[in-house]
Scaffold this motif. Structure first.
Motif: not given
Length: 356
Positions: A220-221, A190-194, A165-166, A239-240
């Motif tokens: 979430d990018i 497995e999980e990436f949010i930036a 998770v990052l 996608i934001y």
């Protein structure tokens, strides 16, 4: 006098219970009885919080001294599974923070959650040298907020073999290639949010060596930065800051808008502001999602936008076969007004899918 059933529980179970408390509360249990006096020292979690709401020089100094004392009191061989630090200060405490991080890394930390803000450096934040984190072989979860990671350079040595998770929120890099280098060192992610990353230098052309993250399930990018190739294996994608994308050739396997094929994607959420109306790009994206089941579109208009002209959404000439799905259109936050033109478009797509 009734038996103290809680104190009679095994120490391992009591430490597990204390791990859900902030460290300040955990230490406070030492006054309960002789058994509890040193129990907190075996708790595998450090959860520290300091903010300037009631700032005094004495209180601030006491917090710093307490953290140092707590870390030094712990047995050097005592593992720390989780380190969470929420720290807002008027002073630059990078040196102390670096030392704290190095200490927990040496103790085999698995979960790091840092949110650090130095108020006097809001425009140009000081760099915290957290290089020890990026070669931590035990780390599973890494969450960073409001940090400047300028110590990461292109081709830096990054090895996070267990990281799953990052989360990056308002994290600054010298350039986009530093972020892609970080991702390349996370083979089982497995999980990436930036959210709202900051890049001080030009970000164009930095994704050519970006590799797909083979284990990634959720991302979430933003479309402002070219990370699509890295996340193309996900099942869930948000996608934001959805942008109007220009047609270009982005390499083998990519579509004319730069979208790769999302072979596993079943759930996608797109977030627009009310100044962007680009349904054609949405449809182009859907063409690359053959297994899609759920599409959620959020478009919000702030009150200040009420008098502004927003161009109409252009109806797509055709609808991909993959849109055999549940369409939802929502406004995520309170006090925001939904653009009703989008509702009309969703109804239009539903009619096309079901009646044509």
């Amino acid at each position: 006098m009734e038996d103290d059933r809680i104190s009679n529980l095994p120490d391992d179970l009591l430490c597990h219970i204390l791990s859900f408390l902030r460290t300040k509360q955990s230490v406070a249990t030492s006054i309960l009885s002789c058994k509890w006096k040193s129990l907190w020292r075996s708790v595998p979690t450090l959860d520290l919080n300091y903010g300037p709401s009631n700032y005094t020089k004495e209180g601030y100094d006491h917090f710093i001294q307490t953290v140092v004392a707590v870390i030094q009191t712990l047995d050097l061989h005592q593992p720390i599974k989780k380190f969470r630090l929420r720290f807002t200060s008027y002073d630059d405490e990078s040196t102390n923070i670096n030392a704290w991080v190095n200490s927990v890394v040496q103790r085999g930390v698995q979960h790091i959650d840092l949110s650090i803000c130095f108020l006097q450096y809001l425009e140009q934040r000081p760099s915290t040298n957290l290089s020890a984190i990026f070669t931590c072989s035990t780390l599973v979860v890494l969450k960073l907020e409001w940090l400047e990671l300028t110590e990461l350079k292109p081709f830096s040595s990054i090895n996070l073999p267990l990281l799953k998770v990052l989360h990056l929120d308002l994290v600054a890099f010298s350039e986009l290639q530093c972020l892609t280098q970080l991702l390349s060192g996370c083979p089982v992610l497995e999980e990436f949010i930036a959210r709202c990353p900051i890049f001080y230098n030009d970000t164009t052309g930095s994704n050519r060596e970006l590799k797909t993250l083979p284990k990634l399930v959720k991302a979430d990018i933003s479309t402002r930065f070219s990370l699509m190739e890295a996340v193309k294996n996900v099942e869930f994608l948000r996608i934001y800051e959805m942008q109007r994308l220009r047609r270009h050739d982005d390499g083998e396997g990519a579509g004319p808008y730069g979208f790769p094929k999302f072979h596993n994607l079943t759930h996608i959420e797109l977030e627009y502001n009310c100044r962007i109306s680009d349904w054609l790009t949405v449809v182009e994206l859907l063409k690359h999602c053959p297994k899609l089941q759920v599409l959620v579109i959020n478009q919000s208009c702030l009150p200040d936008d009420f008098g502004e002209v927003v161009e109409d959404w252009e109806y797509p000439p055709s609808v991909p076969e993959s849109i055999q799905l549940c369409l939802k259109c929502t406004s995520k936050e309170k006090n925001l007004v939904l653009n009703f033109k989008l509702i009309e478009l969703v109804i239009y797509l539903w009619l096309v899918v079901n009646l044509i």
